[in-house]
Design an enzyme around this catalytic site. Structure first.
Site, short mmCIF file in Angstrom:
data_model
loop_
_atom_site.label_atom_id
_atom_site.label_comp_id
_atom_site.label_asym_id
_atom_site.label_seq_id
_atom_site.Cartn_x
_atom_site.Cartn_y
_atom_site.Cartn_z
CB SER A 8 27.81 58.85 58.99
OG SER A 8 27.24 57.52 58.38
CG HIS A 33 32.48 57.39 57.69
ND1 HIS A 33 33.44 57.09 58.12
CD2 HIS A 33 31.50 56.38 57.98
CE1 HIS A 33 33.54 55.93 58.52
NE2 HIS A 33 32.05 55.29 58.24
CG ASP A 35 29.40 53.61 56.73
OD1 ASP A 35 30.55 53.41 57.30
OD2 ASP A 35 28.54 54.25 57.66
CG MET A 37 27.28 48.51 55.30
SD MET A 37 26.01 48.71 56.50
CE MET A 37 26.35 50.20 57.27
CG HIS A 66 33.72 51.97 57.47
ND1 HIS A 66 32.88 52.06 58.64
CD2 HIS A 66 34.54 51.05 57.81
CE1 HIS A 66 32.98 51.17 59.39
NE2 HIS A 66 33.84 50.33 58.96
CG MET A 68 31.60 47.95 57.55
SD MET A 68 30.35 49.06 58.22
CE MET A 68 30.34 50.30 57.56
CG MET A 137 33.95 49.47 63.81
SD MET A 137 33.08 50.70 62.84
CE MET A 137 31.39 50.69 63.31
N GLY A 145 22.28 54.42 63.87
CA GLY A 145 21.37 54.33 64.94
C GLY A 145 21.57 53.56 66.10
CG ASP A 175 31.87 54.21 62.04
OD1 ASP A 175 30.67 55.21 62.34
OD2 ASP A 175 32.06 53.85 61.15
N GLY A 176 30.18 55.30 65.45
CA GLY A 176 28.96 54.69 66.02
C GLY A 176 28.58 55.17 67.27
N GLY A 197 26.92 60.88 63.04
CA GLY A 197 25.76 60.36 62.15
C GLY A 197 24.33 60.93 62.79
C1 DX5 Z 1 27.81 51.78 61.58
C2 DX5 Z 1 28.02 52.89 60.40
C3 DX5 Z 1 28.38 54.36 61.16
C4 DX5 Z 1 26.98 54.91 61.52
C5 DX5 Z 1 27.13 56.07 62.26
O1 DX5 Z 1 27.93 50.69 60.68
O2 DX5 Z 1 29.50 52.60 59.92
O3 DX5 Z 1 28.79 55.17 60.33
O4 DX5 Z 1 26.23 55.34 60.60
O5 DX5 Z 1 26.09 56.90 62.85
P1 DX5 Z 1 25.42 56.71 64.41
O6 DX5 Z 1 25.55 58.19 64.95
O7 DX5 Z 1 23.93 56.75 63.66
O8 DX5 Z 1 25.84 55.61 64.73
ZN ZN Z 2 31.37 53.61 59.19
#
Ligand code: DX5
Ligand code: ZN
Length: 222
Positions: A8, A33, A35, A37, A66, A68, A137, A145, A175-176, A197
């Site tokens: 991530s 990965h 993200d 947003m 990904h 979002m 998810m 985190g 993920d997460g 992550g």
């Molecule tokens: C959440 C993110 C994840 C996150 C994963 O919206 O999509 O990719 O960064 O990392 P940790 O381990 O911090 O949950």
């Molecule tokens: Zn993600």
């Protein structure tokens, strides 16, 4: 299914991003990965098009993007042109799902559908022949985190059964809050791609290169 880890990038050091990418490469990570947003679908902003544009010529690692974002449809071509290898859209954000996953495949990209923790998988059976991956998810999307939600594990099991029931080879990414504590449970339930992550390779406790190779080995061997 092959066990892979996807790092991530939002958890990496923004001020030395390329150095972190090199460490991930040396550690043997399978994918990055990324993200994206938009502050609408999720109450946060992360990563973006310029970053992908700058990073694409620097690494051969696969871009696992990904999205979002509230309305991904008008932006798919842009992400394809920016060098995404896999494009994942949230089912909660799209009204013409079959149309969109087909478009992504026609662009020559792998396609994923993402489900937030509150989204049930059952109505999505008909889409499985048209996708490469289901992203489940294990936290509410939007922030790094967060605490892993164990109640999502049966959904992973359910989706793996749906995939096997149709004789397909679709990946399940989780993920997460993915860590050495949660991977064995998720793997047993049928997940095979793990987003790494702050709960694993970016915990800050260990060198990223070493953490990547040992976490990848853990995921494959546990
Ligand atoms: C959440 C993110 C994840 C996150 C994963 O919206 O999509 O990719 O960064 O990392 P940790 O381990 O911090 O949950
Ligand atoms: Zn993600």
């Amino acid at each position: 299914m092959e066990i892979q880890i996807s790092a991530s990038l939002d958890c990496a050091n923004y001020l030395a991003l390329l150095e972190d990418v090199r460490k991930l490469e040396r550690g043997g990570v399978d994918m990055l990965h990324i993200d994206i947003m938009d502050g609408v679908f999720v109450p946060n902003f992360a990563l973006g098009t310029n970053l992908m544009r700058k990073l694409r010529p620097q690494t051969r690692l696969l871009f696992d993007v990904h999205l979002m974002v509230a309305n991904p449809e008008p932006h798919i071509l842009l992400f394809a042109e920016l060098g995404a290898d896999m494009i994942t859209i949230h089912v909660e954000t799209v009204t013409r799902l079959h149309q969109l996953v087909t478009t992504i495949r026609r662009l020559g990209k792998r396609v994923g559908i993402a489900l937030s923790p509150s989204t049930p998988p059952d109505g999505l059976s008909y889409l499985l022949p048209y996708v490469d991956m289901v992203l489940i998810m294990t936290v509410d999307p939007g922030f790094v985190g967060q605490k892993f939600i164990p109640e999502v594990i049966p959904k992973v099991e359910r989706v793996r059964k749906m995939i096997e029931g149709q004789g397909l080879a679709v990946d399940i990414e989780v993920d997460g809050g993915i860590s050495e504590q949660t991977v064995p449970l998720l793997k047993r339930a049928g997940a095979n791609i793990f987003v790494a992550g702050t709960s694993s390779i970016f915990s800050g406790k260990e060198d990223i290169e070493k953490a990547t190779s040992s976490f990848r080995r853990f995921c494959r061997e546990c």
